[in-house]
Design a protein around this motif. Structure first.
Motif, PDB file in Angstrom:
ATOM      1  N   ASP A 192     -12.291  -8.428   0.092  1.00  0.00           N
ATOM      2  CA  ASP A 192     -11.961  -7.467  -0.950  1.00  0.00           C
ATOM      3  C   ASP A 192     -12.422  -7.946  -2.333  1.00  0.00           C
ATOM      4  OD1 ASP A 192     -10.752  -5.077  -1.595  1.00  0.00           O
ATOM      5  OD2 ASP A 192      -8.855  -6.003  -2.154  1.00  0.00           O
TER       6      ASP A 192
ATOM      7  N   GLY B 270       0.694   2.879  -9.122  1.00  0.00           N
ATOM      8  CA  GLY B 270       0.464   1.549  -9.682  1.00  0.00           C
ATOM      9  C   GLY B 270       1.709   0.678  -9.718  1.00  0.00           C
ATOM     10  N   SER B 271       2.803   1.135  -9.094  1.00  0.00           N
ATOM     11  CA  SER B 271       4.033   0.337  -9.162  1.00  0.00           C
ATOM     12  C   SER B 271       4.067  -0.773  -8.111  1.00  0.00           C
ATOM     13  CB  SER B 271       5.256   1.247  -9.024  1.00  0.00           C
ATOM     14  OG  SER B 271       5.173   1.966  -7.816  1.00  0.00           O
ATOM     15  N   GLY B 272       3.078  -0.808  -7.206  1.00  0.00           N
ATOM     16  CA  GLY B 272       2.987  -1.928  -6.267  1.00  0.00           C
ATOM     17  C   GLY B 272       3.346  -1.586  -4.831  1.00  0.00           C
ATOM     18  N   LYS B 273       3.453  -0.292  -4.498  1.00  0.00           N
ATOM     19  CA  LYS B 273       3.896   0.104  -3.157  1.00  0.00           C
ATOM     20  C   LYS B 273       2.880  -0.323  -2.080  1.00  0.00           C
ATOM     21  CE  LYS B 273       4.103   4.510  -4.311  1.00  0.00           C
ATOM     22  NZ  LYS B 273       3.617   4.457  -5.703  1.00  0.00           N
ATOM     23  N   THR B 274       1.616   0.021  -2.310  1.00  0.00           N
ATOM     24  CA  THR B 274       0.598  -0.311  -1.300  1.00  0.00           C
ATOM     25  C   THR B 274       0.421  -1.820  -1.209  1.00  0.00           C
ATOM     26  OG1 THR B 274      -0.483   1.795  -1.709  1.00  0.00           O
ATOM     27  CG2 THR B 274      -1.805   0.126  -0.621  1.00  0.00           C
ATOM     28  N   THR B 275       0.520  -2.490  -2.343  1.00  0.00           N
ATOM     29  CA  THR B 275       0.384  -3.949  -2.333  1.00  0.00           C
ATOM     30  C   THR B 275       1.490  -4.564  -1.464  1.00  0.00           C
ATOM     31  OG1 THR B 275      -0.471  -3.776  -4.562  1.00  0.00           O
ATOM     32  CG2 THR B 275       0.183  -5.971  -3.843  1.00  0.00           C
TER      33      THR B 275
END
Ligand code: ADP
Length: 619
Positions: A115, A408-413
């Protein structure tokens, strides 16, 4: 780069190739030796015929020599063609394997590297160097072939010219007798070596502009690559037309960065310096031609050998000279190819740093797996901001977890860490109380069925897409499609599970809609039948009816699995046991829907009201 460094790098490249295609080396060695030696054999036989014609003129001997020459030349040509064909086949196979070497590396990289921009840059640099003029790993093969060919040519040339140096001029020949002196041999050979070196240096300087220019064309090449494929990429085709992007952006950029436009450096070099160096190389070679003729003819004139030998020696000396030039050229090219190999090796040497554990996840029929995030923080490699901060959460076995929060709050991360695509920079993720790093990576990954927001289906038959493999259970694939809400798939897919998706590889392929694709992706996750089911925006592309169907069947779809799903449709979260609210990388709230809406100042309440208002206005 020093010569020895370059030899080391090229040697490493040969070693890599040897491991993937040893037969290429056998074919090239055989073919190069036969190609290099055949002209000498013909030359020697022709010389014998001329000798006989100029001397004894015995028709029987001439006839025998001619028959023998025709026979041997025929056999050699046949052998040469067969071996060249074999070499061609092996070279084509090696060409395919070249892509495999890079593809295998790409797929085996830690996801973090895959990535990363740095790894992508190296990869695209190496592939562009290859496309530009085969520089790098592929060039190492060309150089090997040249080295073998030139060494065989030099050995053949030496073998045929030795008799010339041994042939003595009779003392009666007067002033030309000095040609018997060993110094004359040294002088001729020395001159040949100097001319070969100068000629190959000139050629190398001329061709060097191509390699030097490779760097400057990188951006132009990348653009061309991207925009040329843009025409083929159906996903971009609509926007391209609507905004006339091709005209206004692509063409302007392509014209500006075109590496071959008249004002570009490579074209200027080709008109000037490059051409001069190449002409210099040819002129120096012409000088040697004169010297060879003088030397061989003077010795014959003085009586050292006959007419036939003149043909043999002149031919052999030219071949010898061309062999030495090729060898010099190949050695010089090894140095220039060295820097391109460095780039390729830099990519191939990217090491996987993710700790690979050895514990198995013991495939438990009862799916009793519990996950815990313990004080987990994370920032993407090469960035300075934490996108997740001190996340603490336990997934009770069989629970349904919803994750909500703004973009952008970090859910997918959070999901990426859960699936171990990345490791946390701080804290631990535990599976049944043990750090997930300690489990075998493959084992751990097999616990998760994920439908990513930007999932990809492949241009393969429907069944293979669902099963993720070539041999699969049709009943299970059909069942998964049904559970995923793709009830009418038999009407849409004319050849059932064997219907290819998309038309990239097959004209009969079916172009599925966004909603159908999403259902197939959910079916794929169900087919895997893993203990954890993760859905990132699972219904974004579905129409309201299909969405309602999916949620109605949600419990059935999830079964006894632990389910995590990210959704912007908060009404769908009501079905879940726990809702995690992410905000700027932190879990700011957690609880059931009823609990969360009670907190008037909470993020969840704001999100809920914003959506409720929107729907109210719409109604
Ligand atoms: P969400 O799913 O809540 O919309 P993400 O987890 O996708 O949010 O992203 C969280 C933050 O991480 C965002 O600021 C995003 O820009 C950043 N981010 C996401 N992926 C990468 C990446 N590969 N490299 C660097 N930053 C990233």
């Amino acid at each position: 780069m020093s010569f020895f460094q370059a030899v080391r790098l090229n040697y490493r490249a040969w070693h890599i190739w040897w491991n993937v295609c040893p037969r290429w080396f056998e074919a090239v060695i055989l073919s190069s030796v036969v190609s290099a030696v055949s002209p000498y054999i013909s030359l020697w036989m022709t010389a014998r015929i001329i000798e006989e014609l100029a001397g004894g003129r015995n028709p029987e001997i001439v006839w025998k020599l001619v028959t023998l020459t025709i026979g041997v030349t025929g056999i050699l040509s046949f052998l040469d063609s067969v071996l060249k064909r074999l070499k061609r086949y092996e070279t084509d196979s090696a060409s395919c394997l070249y892509n495999r070497i890079f593809m295998d590396k790409m797929l085996s990289l830690d996801y973090e590297h895959m990535d990363s921009q740095a790894a992508y840059d190296l990869y695209s640099q190496a592939t562009q160097n290859d496309k530009w003029s085969g520089l790098g790993l592929r060039e190492a093969l060309v150089l090997f072939e040249r080295l073998v060919g030139s060494v065989a040519q030099i050995l053949g040339g030496v073998f045929l010219t030795v008799p010339m140096f041994l042939a003595e001029i009779p003392n009666s020949s007067g002033r030309l007798a000095w040609l018997n002196h060993p110094l004359s041999v040294v002088l001729l050979m020395g001159f040949m070596l100097i001319v070969s070196t100068v000629s190959s240096v000139c050629t190398d300087k001329g061709q060097g502009y191509w390699t030097r220019y490779a760097d400057e064309t990188r951006f132009g090449n990348r653009l061309a690559d991207f925009y040329v494929f843009l025409n083929k990429d159906k996903r971009r085709a609509m926007d391209l037309r609507m905004y006339n992007q091709q005209e206004k952006v692509c063409n302007v950029l392509l014209d500006r960065e075109n590496p071959f436009k008249l004002s570009s450096k490579i074209v200027q070099y080709a008109r000037g310096a490059m051409g001069m160096w190449m002409a210099g190389s040819k002129s120096v070679s012409a000088l040697l031609t004169a010297v060879i003729y003088f030397f061989v003819c003077f010795k014959a004139w003085a009586g050292a050998y006959g007419l036939g030998s003149v043909t043999q020696f002149i031919g052999a000396l030219f071949h010898l000279f061309s062999g030495i030039s090729k060898l010099m050229n190949a050695l010089a090219k090894m140095v220039s190819n060295g820097s391109f190999l460095e780039t390729a090796f830099e990519f191939l040497d990217i090491s996987n740093e993710m700790y690979q554990g050895s514990l198995t996840t013991e495939k438990r029929a009862d799916r009793q797996y519990e996950i815990e995030f313990r004080n987990v923080s994370f920032r993407y490699p090469g960035t300075k901001t934490d996108v997740l901060r001190h996340v603490n959460i336990k997934f009770p076995i069989g629970s349904r977890l919803a994750i909500v929060g703004m973009n952008g709050s970090g859910k997918t991360t959070f999901i990426k860490l859960l699936c171990r695509l990345y490791d946390p920079v701080e804290g631990q993720i535990l599976l049944n109380g043990i750090d997930i790093c300690k489990y075998r990576y493959e084992d751990y990954r097999s616990l998760f069925s994920v439908v990513f927001q930007d999932f990809q289906l492949f241009s393969l038959p429907l069944g293979e897409n669902v099963a993720g493999c070539v041999s699969y259970s049709s009943e299970q694939a059909e069942e998964s499609l049904k559970k995923a809400g793709f009830t009418n798939w038999k009407q849409v897919m004319p050849s059932g599970l064997n219907t290819p998706l998309y038309k990239d590889l097959c004209g009969q392929g079916v172009s599925v809609s966004g909603g159908e694709a999403q259902k197939i992706a959910i079916a794929r996750a169900l087919y895997k039948d893993a203990p954890f089911m993760i859905l990132d925006e699972p219904t974004a592309a579905l129409d309201p009816v299909a969405e309602a169907e999916i949620y109605e069947q949600f419990w059935e779809i999830v079964g006894d699995r632990t389910a995590v799903f990210i959704s912007h449709r908060l009404s769908s979260c009501k079905l879940c046991d726990t809702i995690l609210v992410f905000h700027e990388g932190e879990i700011v709230q957690q609880g059931t829907h009823e609990e969360l809406v009670k907190d008037r100042n909470g993020v969840y309440k704001k999100l809920w009201e914003a959506q409720a208002q929107y729907y109210a206005k719409r109604l």
